[in-house]
Design a protein around this motif. Structure first.
Motif, PDB file in Angstrom:
ATOM      1  N   ALA A   1       0.847  -1.195   0.000  1.00  0.00           N
ATOM      2  CA  ALA A   1       0.000   0.000   0.000  1.00  0.00           C
ATOM      3  C   ALA A   1       0.880   1.240   0.000  1.00  0.00           C
ATOM      4  O   ALA A   1       1.994   1.232   0.543  1.00  0.00           O
ATOM      5  N   GLY A   2       0.368   2.315  -0.614  1.00  0.00           N
ATOM      6  CA  GLY A   2       1.189   3.514  -0.777  1.00  0.00           C
ATOM      7  C   GLY A   2       0.952   4.597   0.241  1.00  0.00           C
ATOM      8  O   GLY A   2       1.418   5.733   0.053  1.00  0.00           O
ATOM      9  N   ASP A   3       0.254   4.269   1.359  1.00  0.00           N
ATOM     10  CA  ASP A   3      -0.066   5.321   2.316  1.00  0.00           C
ATOM     11  C   ASP A   3       1.136   5.781   3.119  1.00  0.00           C
ATOM     12  O   ASP A   3       1.066   6.741   3.869  1.00  0.00           O
ATOM     13  N   PHE A   4       2.287   5.106   3.003  1.00  0.00           N
ATOM     14  CA  PHE A   4       3.478   5.527   3.748  1.00  0.00           C
ATOM     15  C   PHE A   4       4.218   6.663   3.047  1.00  0.00           C
ATOM     16  O   PHE A   4       5.002   7.380   3.667  1.00  0.00           O
ATOM     17  N   LEU A   5       3.977   6.861   1.759  1.00  0.00           N
ATOM     18  CA  LEU A   5       4.694   7.892   1.006  1.00  0.00           C
ATOM     19  C   LEU A   5       4.240   9.288   1.447  1.00  0.00           C
ATOM     20  O   LEU A   5       3.053   9.613   1.419  1.00  0.00           O
ATOM     21  N   GLY A   6       5.195  10.087   1.884  1.00  0.00           N
ATOM     22  CA  GLY A   6       4.889  11.451   2.303  1.00  0.00           C
ATOM     23  C   GLY A   6       4.232  11.561   3.655  1.00  0.00           C
ATOM     24  O   GLY A   6       3.869  12.664   4.077  1.00  0.00           O
ATOM     25  N   LYS A   7       4.084  10.465   4.368  1.00  0.00           N
ATOM     26  CA  LYS A   7       3.430  10.471   5.673  1.00  0.00           C
ATOM     27  C   LYS A   7       4.484  10.408   6.767  1.00  0.00           C
ATOM     28  O   LYS A   7       5.360   9.541   6.754  1.00  0.00           O
ATOM     29  N   LEU A   8       4.399  11.329   7.731  1.00  0.00           N
ATOM     30  CA  LEU A   8       5.389  11.412   8.796  1.00  0.00           C
ATOM     31  C   LEU A   8       5.411  10.120   9.610  1.00  0.00           C
ATOM     32  O   LEU A   8       4.383   9.634  10.079  1.00  0.00           O
ATOM     33  N   ASP A   9       6.600   9.552   9.772  1.00  0.00           N
ATOM     34  CA  ASP A   9       6.793   8.312  10.522  1.00  0.00           C
ATOM     35  C   ASP A   9       8.053   8.456  11.359  1.00  0.00           C
ATOM     36  O   ASP A   9       9.166   8.484  10.828  1.00  0.00           O
ATOM     37  N   THR A  10       7.863   8.559  12.687  1.00  0.00           N
ATOM     38  CA  THR A  10       9.007   8.735  13.585  1.00  0.00           C
ATOM     39  C   THR A  10       9.266   7.485  14.420  1.00  0.00           C
ATOM     40  O   THR A  10       9.930   7.559  15.458  1.00  0.00           O
ATOM     41  N   SER A  11       8.767   6.353  13.965  1.00  0.00           N
ATOM     42  CA  SER A  11       9.046   5.112  14.698  1.00  0.00           C
ATOM     43  C   SER A  11      10.532   4.782  14.619  1.00  0.00           C
ATOM     44  O   SER A  11      11.182   5.003  13.596  1.00  0.00           O
ATOM     45  N   LEU A  12      11.069   4.266  15.710  1.00  0.00           N
ATOM     46  CA  LEU A  12      12.501   3.955  15.781  1.00  0.00           C
ATOM     47  C   LEU A  12      12.801   2.691  14.990  1.00  0.00           C
ATOM     48  O   LEU A  12      12.206   1.637  15.218  1.00  0.00           O
ATOM     49  N   ARG A  13      13.743   2.786  14.051  1.00  0.00           N
ATOM     50  CA  ARG A  13      14.165   1.634  13.261  1.00  0.00           C
ATOM     51  C   ARG A  13      15.521   1.090  13.731  1.00  0.00           C
ATOM     52  O   ARG A  13      15.765  -0.102  13.632  1.00  0.00           O
ATOM     53  N   TYR A  14      16.386   1.988  14.224  1.00  0.00           N
ATOM     54  CA  TYR A  14      17.737   1.542  14.586  1.00  0.00           C
ATOM     55  C   TYR A  14      18.393   2.609  15.450  1.00  0.00           C
ATOM     56  O   TYR A  14      18.179   3.814  15.244  1.00  0.00           O
ATOM     57  N   LYS A  15      19.171   2.171  16.426  1.00  0.00           N
ATOM     58  CA  LYS A  15      19.991   3.099  17.206  1.00  0.00           C
ATOM     59  C   LYS A  15      21.323   2.445  17.511  1.00  0.00           C
ATOM     60  O   LYS A  15      21.430   1.217  17.609  1.00  0.00           O
ATOM     61  N   LYS A  16      22.335   3.263  17.658  1.00  0.00           N
ATOM     62  CA  LYS A  16      23.662   2.786  18.031  1.00  0.00           C
ATOM     63  C   LYS A  16      24.321   3.855  18.895  1.00  0.00           C
ATOM     64  O   LYS A  16      24.428   5.012  18.490  1.00  0.00           O
ATOM     65  N   CYS A  17      24.753   3.458  20.087  1.00  0.00           N
ATOM     66  CA  CYS A  17      25.366   4.390  21.027  1.00  0.00           C
ATOM     67  C   CYS A  17      26.736   3.843  21.446  1.00  0.00           C
ATOM     68  O   CYS A  17      26.859   2.665  21.784  1.00  0.00           O
ATOM     69  N   SER A  18      27.734   4.709  21.455  1.00  0.00           N
ATOM     70  CA  SER A  18      29.073   4.307  21.875  1.00  0.00           C
ATOM     71  C   SER A  18      29.209   4.429  23.385  1.00  0.00           C
ATOM     72  O   SER A  18      28.241   4.730  24.094  1.00  0.00           O
ATOM     73  N   LYS A  19      30.423   4.235  23.854  1.00  0.00           N
ATOM     74  CA  LYS A  19      30.685   4.407  25.284  1.00  0.00           C
ATOM     75  C   LYS A  19      30.484   5.873  25.679  1.00  0.00           C
ATOM     76  O   LYS A  19      30.539   6.783  24.847  1.00  0.00           O
ATOM     77  N   ALA A  20      30.243   6.086  26.955  1.00  0.00           N
ATOM     78  CA  ALA A  20      29.879   7.412  27.452  1.00  0.00           C
ATOM     79  C   ALA A  20      31.094   8.312  27.651  1.00  0.00           C
ATOM     80  O   ALA A  20      32.209   7.844  27.908  1.00  0.00           O
TER      81      ALA A  20
END
Length: 289
Positions: A145-164
């Protein structure tokens, strides 16, 4: 006789040194252009649980979508497609998709990156009705379905954090300056403050206001999820943001990429040394004779 031998020996030494210089130059050219680009490094993949049937209308339109991506990525760094929509194809065969390269990626590297994605997405997400595949330098996504095109999506897909970095007040001040600047990006932006650098990008189908909202959310997640990390990445549904301290960013990830370059340098160095050795042995043999 002795003078003739000295002249010949000198000529051979000069020839050997020139050969060594050419080999070293060749090595440097390979170092600059022959190493694998960081653009191909895998970030994340998302595959739908729903599957399509082999030889179905959806599979035919998906192949058309991937062919369209291959034929257009050399011209633009972002494009979206609707395959089968409005045609005689049954609605369940519709395919909507997009691709995008990072804003600072050279067109040649962009084409290589997207080409790699097109070749891999079917292997990573076999028969999936929807899939996203993100590499360091590019993204390909398709859905039923094409409803994702141009629609704001802030769901988290990936994160990477180094040492503090717990006690460096100057670092945090510089980091916050960079992140504040990245929030104002419209599309792609690179920013730096002192020894802290970063960049951010939105998908090309977002409006200016939605891009700002997405990046504000990404920056907020960088701070809340990675805290005092020296380097951090956050990829959301339609944007991503990253910062790092100079000299620290991705040192571990880049080690494998350097192996090909190191191998080339070693091989060229061996050949250069052998060339000099052969010439010197020839000179010694003639002198002894």
């Amino acid at each position: 006789m002795l003078r003739s031998l000295q002249l010949e020996s000198g000529y051979r030494i000069i020839l050997a040194l020139r050969l060594s210089s050419l080999l070293i130059l060749f090595s440097s050219v390979l170092s600059a252009h022959g190493y694998p680009s960081r653009a191909h490094i895998f970030i994340y993949a998302a595959c739908s649980q729903e599957k399509y049937q082999p030889n179905s209308p959806f599979e035919g339109n998906l192949n058309s979508f991937l062919s369209s991506v291959v034929s257009s990525f050399s011209d633009v760094t972002y494009n979206s497609f609707a395959i089968g929509n409005g045609s005689s194809t049954p609605q369940e065969g519709n395919v909507y998709g997009l691709y995008q390269c990072r804003g600072d990626l050279h067109p040649v590297d962009c084409s290589k990156c997207v080409g790699r994605l097109v070749n891999q997405i079917g292997l990573v997400c076999p028969y999936a009705l929807g899939a996203s595949l993100q590499l360091e330098g590019c993204l390909v996504r398709y859905e039923h379905a094409g409803d994702f095109l141009g629609k704001l999506d802030t769901s988290l897909r990936y994160k990477k954090c180094s040492k503090a970095v717990t006690s460096d007040v100057e670092f945090f001040r510089r980091r916050d300056d960079v992140l504040a600047d990245l929030q104002t990006a419209n599309g792609f932006r690179v920013s730096s403050s002192g020894l802290v650098e970063g960049f951010a990008q939105c998908l090309g189908d977002l409006s200016v206001s939605d891009c700002s909202s997405c990046l504000a959310d990404a920056v907020g997640k960088l701070k809340s999820l990675c805290g005092s990390a020296a380097t951090a990445d956050v990829f959301l549904g339609q944007c991503y943001a990253r910062y790092w301290a100079s000299g620290y960013y991705d040192e571990s990830d880049s080690s494998n990429n350097d192996q090909v370059g190191k191998s080339v340098a070693i091989i060229v160095g061996v050949f250069a040394g052998l060339a000099v050795l052969v010439v010197l042995l020839s000179i010694c043999k003639k002198a002894a004779g």
